[in-house]
Enzyme design. Structure first.
Site, PDB file in Angstrom:
ATOM      1  N   ARG A  70     -22.214  49.840 102.821  1.00 54.36           N
ATOM      2  CA  ARG A  70     -21.605  48.606 102.302  1.00 54.36           C
ATOM      3  C   ARG A  70     -21.456  47.545 103.388  1.00 54.36           C
ATOM      4  O   ARG A  70     -21.487  46.360 103.110  1.00 54.36           O
ATOM      5  CB  ARG A  70     -20.213  48.886 101.734  1.00 54.36           C
ATOM      6  N   ASP A  90     -23.094  44.941  81.114  1.00 56.43           N
ATOM      7  CA  ASP A  90     -23.086  45.060  79.661  1.00 56.43           C
ATOM      8  C   ASP A  90     -21.716  45.397  79.089  1.00 56.43           C
ATOM      9  O   ASP A  90     -21.234  44.748  78.178  1.00 56.43           O
ATOM     10  CB  ASP A  90     -24.136  46.057  79.170  1.00 56.43           C
ATOM     11  N   PHE A 125     -34.049  51.246  95.394  1.00 61.19           N
ATOM     12  CA  PHE A 125     -32.656  51.586  95.668  1.00 61.19           C
ATOM     13  C   PHE A 125     -32.184  50.758  96.855  1.00 61.19           C
ATOM     14  O   PHE A 125     -32.566  51.013  97.997  1.00 61.19           O
ATOM     15  CB  PHE A 125     -32.500  53.083  95.944  1.00 61.19           C
ATOM     16  N   GLU A 146     -20.273  40.925  89.895  1.00 66.02           N
ATOM     17  CA  GLU A 146     -20.772  42.274  90.169  1.00 66.02           C
ATOM     18  C   GLU A 146     -21.964  42.575  89.319  1.00 66.02           C
ATOM     19  O   GLU A 146     -22.652  41.686  88.876  1.00 66.02           O
ATOM     20  CB  GLU A 146     -19.695  43.331  89.966  1.00 66.02           C
ATOM     21  N   ASP A 147     -22.180  43.874  89.052  1.00 64.10           N
ATOM     22  CA  ASP A 147     -23.424  44.263  88.399  1.00 64.10           C
ATOM     23  C   ASP A 147     -23.278  45.200  87.205  1.00 64.10           C
ATOM     24  O   ASP A 147     -24.260  45.495  86.560  1.00 64.10           O
ATOM     25  CB  ASP A 147     -24.369  44.899  89.416  1.00 64.10           C
TER      26      ASP A 147
END
Length: 172
Positions: free
Chosen positions: A158, A102, A145, A98-99
């Protein structure tokens, strides 16, 4: 939905090829080992399914649900864990798919994983606030975006089989 897009950034065929390439890299790196793939819901569902179809290495799958965006277009900076892992990961090789990178990488390291690597279809380094090593990258993308192939805006888009750039008037 297509009328809401400025352009198609990455085609369905380009995505399929990138996922095959990522699976080959992972198989090569983990030959003779086992992997736990952890998908971060909801955005990782499509890439997880396609990646697993191409992986030859013995693996398990788990999911987490985390949130930092809410209904906005920019991360709040606070990550909320909505669903945690189903089992302990002590001593496992973990690949996060995923994204939200951190926080999650540090989270897994604190749970005594043998190794923690990150796999993402899209890498947007221009938006990263903290330098993170991403091990498996499908595409570097510009600061636009993007939606589709699991990525959403307010839970829509999605289901698009490609990655598109959302028109600013849709989210402004």
């Amino acid at each position: 939905m297509h009328k809401d897009l400025e352009k198609i950034l990455i085609t369905e065929e380009q995505i399929k090829e990138a996922v095959r390439r990522l699976a080959e890299e992972i198989d090569r790196d983990y030959e003779g080992s086992e992997i736990l793939f952890v998908g971060l819901l909801k955005g990782s569902v499509q890439i997880m399914a396609d990646l697993l179809k191409n992986i030859k290495t013995k693996c398990k799958v788990d999911f987490m649900c985390v949130s930092s965006y809410g209904n906005g277009t920019v991360s709040s900076g606070r990550v909320n864990i909505i669903k945690d892992l189903s089992e302990p990961i002590d001593g496992l090789n973990v690949i996060i798919v995923e994204d939200i990178i951190d926080f999650i990488g540090k989270y897994f390291a604190a749970k005594n994983a043998k190794s923690v690597r990150i796999c993402t279809l899209l890498n947007k380094p221009s938006r990263r606030e903290v330098e993170i090593d991403v091990d498996y990258i499908g595409f570097d993308v510009p600061d636009e975006f993007v939606v589709g192939y699991g990525l959403d805006y307010r839970e829509y888009y999605r289901n698009l089989p490609y990655i598109g750039v959302l028109k600013p008037e849709i989210y402004a």
